[in-house]
Design a protein around this motif. Structure first.
Motif, PDB file in Angstrom:
ATOM      1  N   MET A  25      -8.637  -0.741  -4.860  1.00  6.69           N
ATOM      2  CA  MET A  25      -8.346  -2.082  -5.372  1.00  6.69           C
ATOM      3  C   MET A  25      -9.233  -2.315  -6.595  1.00  6.69           C
TER       4      MET A  25
ATOM      5  N   LYS B  50       1.151   1.920  -3.976  1.00  3.22           N
ATOM      6  CA  LYS B  50       0.095   1.310  -4.792  1.00  3.22           C
ATOM      7  C   LYS B  50      -0.499   2.317  -5.770  1.00  3.22           C
TER       8      LYS B  50
ATOM      9  N   TRP C 216      -5.210  -8.702  -1.874  1.00  5.38           N
ATOM     10  CA  TRP C 216      -4.348  -8.398  -0.723  1.00  5.38           C
ATOM     11  C   TRP C 216      -3.435  -9.575  -0.424  1.00  5.38           C
TER      12      TRP C 216
ATOM     13  N   CYS D  41       0.681  -5.835  -0.425  1.00  9.38           N
ATOM     14  CA  CYS D  41       1.031  -6.143   0.967  1.00  9.38           C
ATOM     15  C   CYS D  41       0.765  -4.895   1.819  1.00  9.38           C
ATOM     16  N   THR D  42       0.228  -5.109   3.009  1.00 11.57           N
ATOM     17  CA  THR D  42      -0.109  -3.970   3.867  1.00 11.57           C
ATOM     18  C   THR D  42       1.104  -3.518   4.649  1.00 11.57           C
TER      19      THR D  42
ATOM     20  N   ASP E  35       0.851  -1.195   0.000  1.00 12.54           N
ATOM     21  CA  ASP E  35       0.000   0.000   0.000  1.00 12.54           C
ATOM     22  C   ASP E  35       0.884   1.242   0.000  1.00 12.54           C
TER      23      ASP E  35
END
Ligand code: PRX
Length: 637
Positions: free
Chosen positions: A215, A187, A222, A206-207, A175
């Motif tokens: 998205m 992102k 995710w 990936c967070t 992100d």
């Protein structure tokens, strides 16, 4: 883990060097036998530089992750493989043992398979410095997908160029990323890039920073959700794919003197052997040591000396998410103290920057764990070398000055820590297998000592690039056509009476700004995209911290705003087209550029003015209009 091929004395170095030149097949065959092969090779080395065609360990089959992970599990399973130090010193650090890293790489390899990635597919990775970046690379290598990591500072347009060139249908990103006080939205940059790349099938996100992201249905998933699916599948072991030794492991884009960046291709067998061998020998790694390379994994230094070299050697490799000057200029030293770092590998630009902040940031930190120091990426000036030696190495840690390139995969010229002598500002001696030659302006080899020339290599080492992605001819013309039967590095070099090499910098139109490689043509193309710019010429000039700064001469006939405003706008354009690293430090507006009658820009003159050497500009009589030179001198910034 023991390293039977770790050189222990200068005599042994000389012996090994001689053997590597006289009997390369026996020499490298023996070293390669210490790795885990699925199938033994038929022939160690086969090569000719003319085309070029280079193959190491042909017929052999190997998986790089089996060598970096699986083969260590029995003996080193509980040893930390990665230590991750977050951007913010107040956050928790993470440690992944070899067992845990193996587990996570298997999980993500399964995620890639679940998302349709197959052997040979290209996967573009655009992430911050978190363990998941290494995990993503290793997961690709495990299933035979070819990764193309793009440094987090590149713009959407640069990403799109690279994704298109490699036809990468899969993207792994975050992100966002933390870098010092900044929070970078990765992102959304990918989203901008992919407007042009409709062929992309899947983006795995990936967070990290929890910045809101959009998205796209059917395309974006995710990372964490995909891992959960794998957990419900019972966390399968993913069989490492047996790769041909000469199958590509990864593509890494790098700048040259002309046109767009090119995708340097490294292959599995030779790359693994070379990064491991050089890591073990140059740093003289000992099994219990903590090794910290401060580079970004988005550059070759991170690929070879954060991920593949150290992990294949069963080392503990420290990954740092942040920057050296945040929260203050003591951040590196705090990390060294906290994790008892034994080997520190960084760039001269970082040393100069920290030196500029003063010694008070080193004082108060216990740096006694340091045993070896290294530098890479650009020539190190004596002042920085002395500072590093005194304040960080306590006048006792050997400093290895490692010269190499994206194209060489690993270190080619360097002293071996504590084994062969250091000489400040010299990379010193070639590693076994490396045969440097100096070439004069007539293309002839200079065999004597105390001389300078263009640095070339006479024979291949296992890590030499094999091709440039999708354009083998470009590989030939860039590296193998300047001088017959030689690999041309693009660097100028001095050889002293003892045979020590000192790299003096690029002899082509490639700049080295803070250790980042940037082509002048690329920057010019970006500047020329700006409305109102007629033409531009970019050269480098000495910069106290960055090594080289970017000096742009711009012919501008736009009418909006004042000069400062226009400079800012041009800089914004360059950031958008390439990324902030390529922004000119100085922009001088001119009415004309010094051109010969055939229309060629005389960069020599522009370089001298940028370097503030305003006298002795050399012969200007061949210029179409010599008066432009006076104007350029007067407007010099
Ligand atoms: O000019 C040399 C310089 O960096 C160039 C390679 O840049 P890149 O492919 O981005 O790889 C950087 C990391 C290996 C070389 O052509 N360079 C690299 N290391 C040194 C160096 N110049 C002088 N001394 C070094 N130790």
């Amino acid at each position: 883990m023991s390293y039977p091929y770790q050189i222990k004395s200068i005599e042994e170095y000389k012996q090994q060097y001689k053997k590597s030149v006289e009997q390369p097949d026996e020499f490298w065959g023996e070293i390669a036998s210490h790795f885990k092969w699925r199938k033994k090779w038929n022939k160690v080395l086969d090569w000719e530089f003319k085309t070029p065609q280079i193959s190491w360990f042909a017929g052999g089959q190997i998986n790089v992750t089996e060598n970096c992970l699986d083969r260590h599990l029995d003996t080193l399973g509980n040893k930390p493989a990665l230590i991750w130090e977050p951007n913010n010193p107040e956050d928790f650090f993470r440690v992944l043992t070899y067992k845990e890293l193996h587990f996570k790489v298997n999980q993500f390899a399964q995620v890639l398979l679940n998302n349709g990635v197959k052997k040979g597919d290209r996967v573009c990775i655009y992430m911050g410095m978190i363990p998941e970046l290494s995990i993503a690379m290793l997961a690709c290598a495990r299933i035979g997908a070819v990764h193309s990591v793009i440094f987090g500072g590149f713009s959407a347009q640069s990403i799109a160029d690279r994704v298109e060139d490699a036809h990468a249908e899969y993207i792994v990103t975050c992100d966002g990323a933390y870098r010092g006080a900044k929070d970078v939205a990765l992102k959304s940059v990918i989203d901008d890039a992919l407007v042009r790349c409709q062929f992309v099938r899947r983006v795995i996100v990936c967070t990290r920073t929890r910045i809101p992201v959009s998205m796209i249905k059917g395309r974006d998933v995710w990372w964490e959700d995909e891992i959960k699916k794998v957990e419900t599948q019972g966390n399968p072991f993913v069989e490492p794919v047996a790769m041909e030794a000469e199958d590509p492991l990864f593509i890494l884009y790098t700048s040259g003197s002309t046109g767009k960046p090119k995708g340097v291709v490294h292959t599995c067998g030779g790359y693994l052997v070379w990064t491991n061998y050089t890591f073990v020998n140059v740093f003289q790694y000992k099994p219990e040591e903590i090794y910290f390379c401060t580079a970004d994994i988005g550059w070759i230094t991170g690929h070879s000396y954060i991920v593949y070299g150290p992990l294949s050697a069963g080392a503990t490799s420290l990954i740092f998410e942040g920057i050296p000057t945040w929260p203050d200029a003591g951040r590196f030293w705090e990390i060294v103290e906290k994790h008892k770092v034994n080997i520190l590998y960084t760039a001269p630009t970082a040393i100069r920057s920290l030196m500029g902040h003063g010694e008070m940031f080193t004082q108060g930190h216990d740096l006694s764990s340091i045993r070896v120091l290294g530098t890479v990426g650009e020539p190190i000036n004596l002042e920085a070398w002395n500072w590093y030696n005194k304040y960080i190495g306590n006048n006792s840690a050997p400093i290895v000055d490692t010269w190499w390139q994206t194209e060489t995969a690993g270190i080619l010229i360097s002293n071996l820590a504590g084994v062969t002598p250091a000489k400040p500002t010299y990379a010193t001696l070639p590693l076994p297998g490396v045969q440097p030659v100096l070439i004069d302006e007539n293309g002839k080899e200079i065999e004597s000592f105390g001389v300078s020339g263009n640095l070339c290599m006479k024979a291949p080492w296992p890590g030499i690039l094999r091709t440039t992605w999708g354009d083998h001819e470009r590989c030939r013309t860039t590296y193998f056509a300047t001088y017959a039967d030689l690999y041309f590095t693009g660097d100028g070099c001095f050889r002293d009476q003892e045979g020590n090499y000192r790299i003096t910098g690029r002899v082509d139109d490639v700049l080295n700004v803070s250790g980042h490689r940037i082509g002048t043509a690329e920057v010019e193309n970006a500047i020329n995209m700006h409305e109102g710019v007629v033409e531009s010429a970019v050269v480098g000039y000495p910069h106290d911290i960055k090594g080289q700064g970017i000096y742009a001469y711009v012919i501008y006939n736009g009418t909006h705003g004042d000069a400062e405003q226009t400079r800012n706008n041009i800089n914004a354009t360059v950031s958008r087209i390439i990324g902030p690293i390529a922004k000119p430090d100085k922009i001088q507006f001119v009415n004309g550029l010094p051109k010969t009658r055939s229309g060629k820009i005389m960069r020599r003159i522009l370089r001298k003015v940028a370097e503030n050497e305003l006298e002795n500009l050399g012969d200007t009589t061949t210029l179409l209009d010599p008066s432009v030179v006076d104007e350029i001198i007067q407007g010099h910034i």
